[in-house]
Design a protein around this motif. Structure first.
Motif, mmCIF file in Angstrom:
data_model
loop_
_atom_site.group_PDB
_atom_site.id
_atom_site.type_symbol
_atom_site.label_atom_id
_atom_site.label_comp_id
_atom_site.label_asym_id
_atom_site.label_seq_id
_atom_site.Cartn_x
_atom_site.Cartn_y
_atom_site.Cartn_z
ATOM 1 N N ALA A 1 -31.296 -46.183 -26.610
ATOM 2 C CA ALA A 1 -32.450 -45.628 -27.310
ATOM 3 C C ALA A 1 -32.362 -45.935 -28.799
ATOM 4 N N LEU A 2 -31.148 -45.856 -29.324
ATOM 5 C CA LEU A 2 -30.926 -46.092 -30.748
ATOM 6 C C LEU A 2 -31.308 -47.512 -31.154
ATOM 7 N N VAL A 3 -31.030 -48.485 -30.272
ATOM 8 C CA VAL A 3 -31.380 -49.870 -30.594
ATOM 9 C C VAL A 3 -32.712 -50.268 -29.959
ATOM 10 N N LYS A 4 -33.458 -49.246 -29.507
ATOM 11 C CA LYS A 4 -34.814 -49.461 -28.975
ATOM 12 C C LYS A 4 -34.837 -50.368 -27.751
ATOM 13 N N LEU A 5 -33.897 -50.138 -26.841
ATOM 14 C CA LEU A 5 -33.881 -50.917 -25.601
ATOM 15 C C LEU A 5 -33.908 -49.993 -24.383
ATOM 16 N N SER A 6 -34.393 -48.760 -24.557
ATOM 17 C CA SER A 6 -34.418 -47.807 -23.454
ATOM 18 C C SER A 6 -35.087 -48.426 -22.235
#
Lengths: 360, 284
Positions: free
Chosen positions: A119-124
């Motif tokens: 989620a932090l690197v926007k790959l959820s």
């Protein structure tokens, strides 16, 4: 106390000295950038901190403990590699979980931490993807996630943005800054791109030939370079040969291009000494020449005018043949900047914005 | 253009004819004969039967097959154990020394495998080189029996088939990106963990290819157990050879070779299936 401490570290590859008695402190939580041309040893410094190389001489301390001979796997340091080096036989999830699985963390916690990092690197939601199914930018994010999920003391980044296109690179720069703020981990970033170094870092280390030329905040590196190498590597610059005529305490008079100018004397130059005057293109001024140039400015002719959207770059040939680059901004005073080719102009600079360097 | 086409067609026709006459037809004959009755005079009679296939599962004959499989399996494991470290070393050694080391793997191919097996006999026999050395050095009181033991057969099989294991492994390991190993180290993996979690999984295609290339021929290499194992170690290869040349039982020998072919084909099928799945997971 610095979180990484290198003291007199040297490294030689096949009789070629790559790092020469280098000492460097990295402070907790800072974003430090190693900047330099290719082959200057910046990546080797990173690999020495990671433990992927061992130094021939010197001491490396990480988190206050001697790490000179500690292997890479036992260091609380993780790296984002230039080529990403993601494991092709694993999914995104397994790549990120690699470090955690080695630490014998429960599957429940691994799953939770990997999801958080995704989620932090926007790959959820992309955890089950194969690495080959991802775009370059996404692979980059996985590489970052794989390193930060371990919550290392220091995150090392080896030119991580160099493989991305310009727009994505600018986007990732911003995200790296945000990530750094959110995580509070110490970042050591390697790049040869001065713009990247200036926009990202708390401190920049300019390296050349295995040595450190200057360490300081971006502003200082740009505005107060200590020598010609730093001045020319970080940003564009015009260099003039000059001679000190007279010193008056904090100021001095120098002769540059046959013109006398009063400048600041910060380095205790003596009368008669040869010096170099450094000026950034945006610190110089240019005026159309009516008859004679006012005192303190140099006559010259416009050779080239390059429109750059927000600025105009002027290439001016001075009377003695020296070429200067000047950057003019469009603003309310100068809504339209226009010169004819070969038009006579007077060149000067804003008082006090010059940097005087010793002659080398 | 026309001439070219004519040449192409002739070349293909000759090749196809060759394969048809000397590969397909003999194999078909073998298949046909395997279903015919044995005849003491004319080798076979035109009377259909499946008795030879049933006979294969007779405990005595089945033991030859299980024995063979054990040997082949053991040989595969041994070549893997010897070949993997060598292939790894070969793939990591400097570019200048690599051609020389590859030559060392390939040069034995220049001599007939049969002659090299005879050379092994000279090394291992009772008054051979190894025993003389052991006795001279005082490591053994008298000659140690090496020849005509299981050890000798394994030595011969491993020696002959090792290059077939090393080369596919080398091909895979050489392409392995060393940055992946660094990344694994960086993430906290010890050398053993790097091997188990990164190197081994990524070299699996080479392990599979090498194993197939060792396992299959080892089933058929009849002269190695013959020369090095003596009469004791009967393997499928010897068994088939004996049926044809010694016992004169062509139909039974044919049935045994058809069965061997079936075993090999099914193994190849498994290999291809596994590789297809692997490739789908690793390749873009």
């Amino acid at each position: 106390m610095p979180v990484v401490y290198l003291q007199n570290v040297s490294k030689t590859f096949e009789n070629h000295v790559v790092i020469d008695k280098l000492s460097l402190d990295v402070f907790k939580g800072e974003f430090l950038t190693l900047l330099g041309p290719s082959g200057c040893g910046k990546t080797t410094v990173l690999r020495l901190i990671a433990g992927l190389e061992t130094c021939d001489q010197g001491v490396i301390r990480i988190g206050g403990k001697d790490h000179t001979h500690v292997p890479a796997c036992d260091r609380d340091v993780n790296t984002v590699f230039q080529s990403y080096a993601l494991f092709p036989h694993m999914t995104v999830f397994d790549n990120i979980a690699f470090g955690l699985k080695l630490k014998k963390i429960t599957p429940m916690e691994i799953k939770q931490r990997v999801e958080e990092t995704l989620a932090l690197v926007k790959l959820s939601g992309l955890g089950n993807r194969r690495i080959q199914q991802l775009s370059g930018g996404q692979q980059q994010r996985v590489a970052i996630a794989r390193a930060i999920v371990n919550q290392p003391l220091i995150l090392l980044l080896d030119e991580p943005l160099s493989a991305l296109d310009y727009k994505l690179r600018k986007e990732m720069r911003l995200e790296l800054r945000q990530l750094h703020r959110k995580l509070g981990i110490t970042f050591v970033f390697v790049t040869h791109d001065q713009e990247e170094a200036l926009t990202l870092s708390d401190r920049v280390v300019v390296m050349n030939n295995g040595c450190i030329e200057q360490i300081g905040p971006p502003k200082e590196i740009y505005e107060e370079p200590v020598n010609r190498f730093v001045a020319e590597f970080v940003g564009e610059s015009n260099l003039f040969d000059a001679e000190v005529v007279e010193t008056r305490g904090e100021t001095m008079e120098i002769r540059v291009q046959g013109v006398l100018k009063a400048v600041k004397n910060r380095r205790g130059f003596q009368a008669g000494q040869k010096v170099k005057v450094l000026l950034r293109p945006e610190d110089m001024t240019v005026e159309p020449c009516k008859q004679d140039c006012p005192s303190g400015s140099f006559p010259g002719r416009v050779e080239e005018m390059i429109y750059k959207g927000t600025t105009v770059e002027l290439i001016i040939r001075l009377e003695d043949g020296k070429q200067v680059v000047i950057l003019e901004f469009f603003n309310e005073d100068a809504e339209d900047i226009s010169y004819d080719m070969g038009e006579g102009v007077c060149v000067s600079w804003i008082d006090g914005w010059e940097v005087v360097l010793p002659h080398e | 253009m026309n001439e070219n086409k004519g040449f192409k067609n002739t070349a293909i026709t000759v090749n196809m004819l060759w394969i048809f006459l000397f590969v397909l037809v003999p194999n078909l004959i073998v298949v046909v004969i395997s279903f015919l009755e044995r005849d003491p005079v004319g080798f076979f009679r035109w009377e259909p039967t499946i008795s030879h296939y049933i006979n294969l599962f007779d405990p005595v004959n089945a033991r030859v097959f299980t024995h063979s499989l054990t040997y082949s399996f053991g040989t595969t494991l041994l070549t893997l154990a010897v070949g993997y470290p060598f292939a790894w070393f070969l793939s990591r050694v400097g570019r200048r020394r690599r051609p020389l080391m590859l030559m060392m793997v390939i040069v034995p191919f220049w001599t007939s495998s049969l002659i090299r097996t005879y050379a092994l006999v000279i090394l291992m026999k009772a008054n051979g080189v190894i025993n003389s050395l052991l006795v001279t050095l005082g490591l053994a009181k008298g000659p140690v029996s090496i020849l005509y033991t299981d050890v000798a057969v394994y030595v011969g099989l491993v020696y002959s088939l090792l290059p077939f294991m090393i080369l596919p492994l080398y091909a895979v390991l050489e392409k392995l990106d060393s940055r992946l190993l660094e990344a694994a180290c960086d993430l906290g993996a010890t050398h053993l963990q790097v091997f188990a979690r990164v190197v081994l999984p990524l070299s699996l295609p080479g392990v599979m290819a090498g194993s197939i290339m060792v396992f299959l021929p080892s089933m058929g290499l009849f002269y190695i157990p013959d020369l090095l194992g003596g009469a004791k170690s009967m393997l499928v290869g010897n068994f088939i050879k004996n049926q044809f040349l010694t016992s004169g039982n062509w139909p039974f020998g044919s049935a045994a070779s058809v069965f061997l072919i079936l075993v090999m084909v099914s193994m190849m099928a498994v290999y291809l299936l596994v590789m297809k799945r692997f490739n789908r997971s690793v390749m873009p």
